[in-house]
Design a protein around this motif. Structure first.
Motif, short mmCIF file in Angstrom:
data_model
loop_
_atom_site.label_atom_id
_atom_site.label_comp_id
_atom_site.label_asym_id
_atom_site.label_seq_id
_atom_site.Cartn_x
_atom_site.Cartn_y
_atom_site.Cartn_z
N UNK A 177 0.82 -1.22 0.00
CA UNK A 177 0.00 0.00 0.00
C UNK A 177 0.85 1.26 0.00
N UNK A 178 0.27 2.32 -0.50
CA UNK A 178 0.92 3.64 -0.43
C UNK A 178 0.55 4.27 0.92
N UNK A 179 1.31 3.90 1.94
CA UNK A 179 0.99 4.32 3.31
C UNK A 179 1.01 5.84 3.46
N UNK A 180 1.94 6.52 2.78
CA UNK A 180 1.99 7.99 2.88
C UNK A 180 0.69 8.61 2.37
N UNK A 181 0.23 8.15 1.23
CA UNK A 181 -1.01 8.67 0.65
C UNK A 181 -2.21 8.33 1.54
N UNK A 182 -2.27 7.11 2.01
CA UNK A 182 -3.36 6.69 2.89
C UNK A 182 -3.33 7.50 4.19
N UNK A 183 -2.14 7.73 4.73
CA UNK A 183 -1.99 8.50 5.97
C UNK A 183 -2.49 9.93 5.79
N UNK A 184 -2.16 10.55 4.66
CA UNK A 184 -2.63 11.92 4.40
C UNK A 184 -4.15 11.98 4.33
N UNK A 185 -4.74 11.02 3.62
CA UNK A 185 -6.20 10.97 3.53
C UNK A 185 -6.82 10.70 4.90
N UNK B 190 2.49 1.08 8.91
CA UNK B 190 1.25 1.42 9.62
C UNK B 190 0.87 2.86 9.29
N UNK B 191 -0.43 3.13 9.25
CA UNK B 191 -0.91 4.47 8.97
C UNK B 191 -0.33 5.44 10.00
N UNK B 192 0.19 6.56 9.49
CA UNK B 192 0.87 7.55 10.32
C UNK B 192 -0.06 8.75 10.54
#
Length: 171
Positions: free
Chosen positions: A18-26, A52-54
């Motif tokens: 997964x693109x954790x950075x993108x998911x974290x921003x959303x 993990x989501x940041x």
């Protein structure tokens, strides 16, 4: 249906893709717009592990933040501000060094999850720390869990000690 151990392995493998950075921003944006968060003054978040989501961007908001710390079989709540000292736990997670506070101060708990389901249950890492913590009585907080849509399923296997999350934010 796969058992929890198999699901944990699957979820960890999926998270690596997964693109954790993108998911974290959303996730941060969705949390900031959620009524639970808007109405909360004292928020428990978690320090992210790898993949993990940041949610640490939330620390710039005008709220009082707390991080969990494992002590024996219990989860403690410790106040946290940016640049406070953190130690690496036995679980290889960064945890606060500050004194524990009464969990009754919390308005919102953002609970980490490997997977979530449409019935409000989450799949954690298997230690039961959050389930024991959330099962406490005489507390008045809301719970949110953030999950990638690739890890949000119809139904998860549950045990009698599993505690439902008030709401999932699926990103």
């Amino acid at each position: 249906m796969d058992n929890k151990t198999v699901l944990r392995t699957k979820a960890k493998n999926i998270r690596k893709s997964l693109s954790i950075c993108e998911i974290s921003q959303k996730a941060v944006e969705r949390i900031r717009n959620h009524s639970f968060y808007k109405n909360a003054k004292n928020v428990l978040i978690f320090y992210p592990m790898k993949y993990e989501i940041n949610l640490l961007e939330l620390l710039s908001d005008s709220k009082d933040f707390y991080l969990p710390r494992v002590c024996g079989s219990k989860l403690e709540v410790c106040s946290y501000r940016v640049n406070d000292e953190l130690n690496i736990s036995d679980f290889n997670v960064l945890e606060p060094c500050s004194e524990a506070v009464d969990a009754k101060v919390l308005d919102l708990i953002i609970v980490p999850a490997l997977m979530g389901d449409k019935n409000g249950y989450r799949l954690g890492y298997g230690g039961g720390f959050y389930d024991r913590f959330l099962a406490r009585k005489n507390v008045n907080y809301k719970t949110l869990s953030i999950i990638s849509k690739k890890l949000f399923v119809e139904v998860l296997p549950i045990d009698e000690f599993d505690v439902k999350i008030d709401e999932f934010i699926v990103v």
